[in-house]
Every structure is written in C-alpha cells, then in structure tokens.
Scaffold this motif. Sequence first.
Motif, PDB file in Angstrom:
ATOM      1  N   GLY A  70       4.984  15.034   3.425  1.00  0.00           N
ATOM      2  CA  GLY A  70       4.870  15.229   4.861  1.00  0.00           C
ATOM      3  C   GLY A  70       5.084  13.941   5.626  1.00  0.00           C
ATOM      4  N   PRO A  71       5.237  14.073   6.949  1.00  0.00           N
ATOM      5  CA  PRO A  71       5.514  12.908   7.798  1.00  0.00           C
ATOM      6  C   PRO A  71       4.418  11.839   7.715  1.00  0.00           C
ATOM      7  CG  PRO A  71       5.798  14.967   9.014  1.00  0.00           C
ATOM      8  CD  PRO A  71       5.191  15.309   7.688  1.00  0.00           C
ATOM      9  N   GLY A  72       4.842  10.607   7.515  1.00  0.00           N
ATOM     10  CA  GLY A  72       3.920   9.479   7.508  1.00  0.00           C
ATOM     11  C   GLY A  72       3.126   9.311   6.231  1.00  0.00           C
ATOM     12  N   LYS A  73       3.417  10.120   5.210  1.00  0.00           N
ATOM     13  CA  LYS A  73       2.667  10.045   3.953  1.00  0.00           C
ATOM     14  C   LYS A  73       3.627   9.794   2.799  1.00  0.00           C
ATOM     15  CE  LYS A  73      -0.605  13.569   5.444  1.00  0.00           C
ATOM     16  NZ  LYS A  73      -1.019  14.948   5.201  1.00  0.00           N
ATOM     17  N   THR A  74       3.109   9.155   1.769  1.00  0.00           N
ATOM     18  CA  THR A  74       3.880   9.032   0.538  1.00  0.00           C
ATOM     19  C   THR A  74       3.991  10.410  -0.103  1.00  0.00           C
ATOM     20  OG1 THR A  74       4.108   7.763  -1.495  1.00  0.00           O
ATOM     21  CG2 THR A  74       1.895   8.510  -0.950  1.00  0.00           C
ATOM     22  N   ASP A  75       4.993  10.611  -0.944  1.00  0.00           N
ATOM     23  CA  ASP A  75       5.143  11.906  -1.607  1.00  0.00           C
ATOM     24  C   ASP A  75       4.057  12.121  -2.655  1.00  0.00           C
ATOM     25  OD1 ASP A  75       7.416  12.337  -0.087  1.00  0.00           O
ATOM     26  OD2 ASP A  75       8.783  11.646  -1.649  1.00  0.00           O
ATOM     27  N   VAL A  76       3.839  11.107  -3.495  1.00  0.00           N
ATOM     28  CA  VAL A  76       2.837  11.199  -4.560  1.00  0.00           C
ATOM     29  C   VAL A  76       2.032   9.905  -4.572  1.00  0.00           C
ATOM     30  CG1 VAL A  76       2.434  11.495  -7.045  1.00  0.00           C
ATOM     31  CG2 VAL A  76       4.378  12.652  -5.958  1.00  0.00           C
ATOM     32  N   GLU A  77       0.718  10.053  -4.489  1.00  0.00           N
ATOM     33  CA  GLU A  77      -0.189   8.916  -4.587  1.00  0.00           C
ATOM     34  C   GLU A  77      -0.786   8.923  -5.992  1.00  0.00           C
ATOM     35  OE1 GLU A  77      -3.179   7.840  -1.392  1.00  0.00           O
ATOM     36  OE2 GLU A  77      -4.493   8.681  -2.946  1.00  0.00           O
ATOM     37  N   CYS A  78      -0.703   7.785  -6.669  1.00  0.00           N
ATOM     38  CA  CYS A  78      -1.199   7.676  -8.040  1.00  0.00           C
ATOM     39  C   CYS A  78      -2.301   6.636  -8.107  1.00  0.00           C
ATOM     40  CB  CYS A  78      -0.066   7.267  -8.978  1.00  0.00           C
ATOM     41  SG  CYS A  78       1.298   8.436  -9.022  1.00  0.00           S
ATOM     42  N   GLU A  79      -3.448   7.059  -8.596  1.00  0.00           N
ATOM     43  CA  GLU A  79      -4.545   6.128  -8.831  1.00  0.00           C
ATOM     44  C   GLU A  79      -4.548   5.796 -10.320  1.00  0.00           C
ATOM     45  OE1 GLU A  79      -9.372   5.811  -8.477  1.00  0.00           O
ATOM     46  OE2 GLU A  79      -8.321   7.352  -7.345  1.00  0.00           O
ATOM     47  N   ASP A  80      -4.474   4.509 -10.624  1.00  0.00           N
ATOM     48  CA  ASP A  80      -4.449   4.043 -12.010  1.00  0.00           C
ATOM     49  C   ASP A  80      -5.850   3.566 -12.370  1.00  0.00           C
ATOM     50  OD1 ASP A  80      -4.170   2.584 -14.408  1.00  0.00           O
ATOM     51  OD2 ASP A  80      -2.088   2.076 -13.922  1.00  0.00           O
ATOM     52  N   ASN A  81      -6.527   4.338 -13.212  1.00  0.00           N
ATOM     53  CA  ASN A  81      -7.912   4.024 -13.578  1.00  0.00           C
ATOM     54  C   ASN A  81      -8.036   2.800 -14.477  1.00  0.00           C
ATOM     55  OD1 ASN A  81      -9.004   6.163 -12.080  1.00  0.00           O
ATOM     56  ND2 ASN A  81      -8.549   7.600 -13.726  1.00  0.00           N
ATOM     57  N   GLU A  82      -6.968   2.410 -15.161  1.00  0.00           N
ATOM     58  CA  GLU A  82      -7.010   1.192 -15.976  1.00  0.00           C
ATOM     59  C   GLU A  82      -6.952  -0.050 -15.101  1.00  0.00           C
ATOM     60  OE1 GLU A  82      -4.194   1.036 -19.224  1.00  0.00           O
ATOM     61  OE2 GLU A  82      -4.842   3.003 -19.935  1.00  0.00           O
ATOM     62  N   TYR A  83      -6.152  -0.001 -14.045  1.00  0.00           N
ATOM     63  CA  TYR A  83      -5.990  -1.149 -13.156  1.00  0.00           C
ATOM     64  C   TYR A  83      -6.950  -1.113 -11.967  1.00  0.00           C
ATOM     65  CZ  TYR A  83      -1.664  -2.773 -15.356  1.00  0.00           C
ATOM     66  OH  TYR A  83      -0.736  -3.281 -16.224  1.00  0.00           O
ATOM     67  N   GLY A  84      -7.497   0.053 -11.677  1.00  0.00           N
ATOM     68  CA  GLY A  84      -8.391   0.178 -10.530  1.00  0.00           C
ATOM     69  C   GLY A  84      -7.663   0.051  -9.209  1.00  0.00           C
ATOM     70  N   ASP A  85      -6.405   0.497  -9.175  1.00  0.00           N
ATOM     71  CA  ASP A  85      -5.634   0.446  -7.941  1.00  0.00           C
ATOM     72  C   ASP A  85      -4.730   1.665  -7.827  1.00  0.00           C
ATOM     73  OD1 ASP A  85      -3.512  -0.036  -9.676  1.00  0.00           O
ATOM     74  OD2 ASP A  85      -3.223  -2.110  -9.064  1.00  0.00           O
ATOM     75  N   LYS A  86      -3.877   1.660  -6.806  1.00  0.00           N
ATOM     76  CA  LYS A  86      -2.974   2.779  -6.557  1.00  0.00           C
ATOM     77  C   LYS A  86      -1.535   2.297  -6.482  1.00  0.00           C
ATOM     78  CE  LYS A  86      -6.215   5.253  -3.581  1.00  0.00           C
ATOM     79  NZ  LYS A  86      -6.415   5.762  -2.228  1.00  0.00           N
ATOM     80  N   PHE A  87      -0.624   3.221  -6.766  1.00  0.00           N
ATOM     81  CA  PHE A  87       0.792   3.020  -6.482  1.00  0.00           C
ATOM     82  C   PHE A  87       1.340   4.344  -5.974  1.00  0.00           C
ATOM     83  CE2 PHE A  87       0.587   4.092 -10.994  1.00  0.00           C
ATOM     84  CZ  PHE A  87       1.566   5.061 -11.146  1.00  0.00           C
ATOM     85  N   ASN A  88       2.489   4.296  -5.344  1.00  0.00           N
ATOM     86  CA  ASN A  88       3.090   5.474  -4.732  1.00  0.00           C
ATOM     87  C   ASN A  88       4.390   5.845  -5.418  1.00  0.00           C
ATOM     88  OD1 ASN A  88       1.031   5.415  -2.835  1.00  0.00           O
ATOM     89  ND2 ASN A  88       2.238   4.310  -1.333  1.00  0.00           N
ATOM     90  N   ILE A  89       4.751   7.115  -5.288  1.00  0.00           N
ATOM     91  CA  ILE A  89       6.059   7.589  -5.741  1.00  0.00           C
ATOM     92  C   ILE A  89       6.727   8.299  -4.574  1.00  0.00           C
ATOM     93  CG2 ILE A  89       7.320   9.115  -7.306  1.00  0.00           C
ATOM     94  CD1 ILE A  89       5.070   8.736  -9.336  1.00  0.00           C
ATOM     95  N   ASP A  90       7.987   7.966  -4.365  1.00  0.00           N
ATOM     96  CA  ASP A  90       8.807   8.624  -3.342  1.00  0.00           C
ATOM     97  C   ASP A  90       9.934   9.339  -4.075  1.00  0.00           C
ATOM     98  OD1 ASP A  90       9.027   8.833  -0.399  1.00  0.00           O
ATOM     99  OD2 ASP A  90      11.036   8.018  -0.757  1.00  0.00           O
ATOM    100  N   GLY A  91       9.901  10.664  -4.080  1.00  0.00           N
ATOM    101  CA  GLY A  91      10.928  11.450  -4.754  1.00  0.00           C
ATOM    102  C   GLY A  91      12.073  11.754  -3.801  1.00  0.00           C
ATOM    103  N   LYS A  92      13.271  11.391  -4.204  1.00  0.00           N
ATOM    104  CA  LYS A  92      14.457  11.594  -3.353  1.00  0.00           C
ATOM    105  C   LYS A  92      15.437  12.539  -4.035  1.00  0.00           C
ATOM    106  CE  LYS A  92      13.534   8.726   0.006  1.00  0.00           C
ATOM    107  NZ  LYS A  92      13.128   9.278   1.281  1.00  0.00           N
ATOM    108  N   THR A  93      15.584  13.735  -3.483  1.00  0.00           N
ATOM    109  CA  THR A  93      16.608  14.638  -3.968  1.00  0.00           C
ATOM    110  C   THR A  93      17.897  14.356  -3.204  1.00  0.00           C
ATOM    111  OG1 THR A  93      16.007  16.351  -2.362  1.00  0.00           O
ATOM    112  CG2 THR A  93      14.945  16.447  -4.522  1.00  0.00           C
ATOM    113  N   THR A  94      19.017  14.479  -3.884  1.00  0.00           N
ATOM    114  CA  THR A  94      20.306  14.267  -3.234  1.00  0.00           C
ATOM    115  C   THR A  94      21.399  14.968  -4.033  1.00  0.00           C
ATOM    116  OG1 THR A  94      21.897  12.624  -2.455  1.00  0.00           O
ATOM    117  CG2 THR A  94      20.618  12.030  -4.382  1.00  0.00           C
ATOM    118  N   LYS A  95      22.350  15.560  -3.322  1.00  0.00           N
ATOM    119  CA  LYS A  95      23.454  16.236  -4.005  1.00  0.00           C
ATOM    120  C   LYS A  95      24.473  15.240  -4.537  1.00  0.00           C
ATOM    121  CE  LYS A  95      22.957  20.575  -1.673  1.00  0.00           C
ATOM    122  NZ  LYS A  95      23.516  21.691  -0.976  1.00  0.00           N
ATOM    123  N   THR A  96      24.509  14.057  -3.960  1.00  0.00           N
ATOM    124  CA  THR A  96      25.479  13.051  -4.398  1.00  0.00           C
ATOM    125  C   THR A  96      24.748  11.783  -4.819  1.00  0.00           C
ATOM    126  OG1 THR A  96      25.806  12.336  -2.104  1.00  0.00           O
ATOM    127  CG2 THR A  96      27.349  13.982  -2.959  1.00  0.00           C
TER     128      THR A  96
END
Length: 195
Positions: A70-96
């Motif tokens: 959705g608008p203004g949000k990352t696509d997937v938020e990942c919390e890494d319990n080993e590192y005690g932090d977060k990272f994001n994933i942005d999935g991009k679909t494209t025909k080309t």
Amino acid sequence: IGQVPAILKREINYDFPDENINIHQNELESEDLLYLGEQSKSMDDFTKYEKVIAFKIGKFKNIVAEHLGGPGKTDVECEDNEYGDKFNIDGKTTKTTLPQINPKRLENHRDKNGGKFTIVITPHFSPGALNDIENTNNTIIQTEIFIQLIDNYTKYGKLSSFTPIRTILEKNLGKDSNPDLSEHLIDSFSIKLNY
C-alpha cells in the motif's frame, strides 16, 4: 483462526513455529515457487506476489515477515530475531525490465519502520535501476535467484537461519547481489544459474 500479530509475538517473546507471517496460511497454502516466478513477470496481482514473498521468507525460523503493501509502506517488513532488527523487501513485478528504482521512497519506508536495508526482488532490471541504488542501503535480487535460495534452503533443511543470505545481501548494499548469491548457490547446493 487468524495469525498471531507480530507485535504480540515480540511482546510475549514466544516462538510460533511455521507461523512467522502475519497473513492467513490457508490463503497461501497451495502457493509455490513456480507461481512466484510466473507472477513476477505479470502485472495481474502484485499484492499476491508480495504475500508469497512474505510467506516464503517467513519460513526462516529467525524471520518474522509481515506483508504490508500500500501507499507509503514497504511491501514486506522482516524482523530478524538473530540480529534484533528489521529489513524491508520491495517486490517489483514487470513484464519486461525494471527501468528504475526510487531509492528515496525506499529510504522513507525504512525511516518509518526502522528497517536497516531494503531488498528489491524483481525478474529483470536495467543498468539504470542499478545506478539508482548505488551508495544506498538497497540491493537487488532477481526473482529466479530468490526462488532457488528458498527452494534449496527448504529442500536441504537449512531454514533455521537467514544469516548466510543476509551476510551476502549486506555485503552488496548499493549494488547487485545476484553474482554473490549465485556463487553461494553453487558452493552450497551445486546449483548454477544463468542470470
């Protein structure tokens, strides 16, 4: 029965095996990596593509993945319990080919949720997209490499930790992670990809 919200999991510090995602399991039970590969090249249902990414990365025992989108949000938020932090994933679909990436938007998403870096997953990308992320906390993975990583980590029972992959991703912030991830696939599973 719905999933236990990620915030509650953190509050009570309880490990919920195979429930490391905040979406309904039944919705994705029949999804597989073949769908992910096909959908990455289609614009039909990018939300489902993002949910499958969350579902698959949430299989790692140390990752709690939540599809936001959705608008203004990352696509997937990942919390890494080993590192005690977060990272994001942005999935991009494209025909080309993905022509460009907006690194400022990805940075804004990290500022909002405290993410350390962003992984962009897309089937193909242009040299311009790679230039867009230079000297940023973003990296690119091709969908096919992501599929092979998840597939082989699952097949060989290595879902206990995302750390080997994360180490490679962080080494490649601001650039393409595919060459090093491809080498990792060869070294770990004898899988060679043409990317």
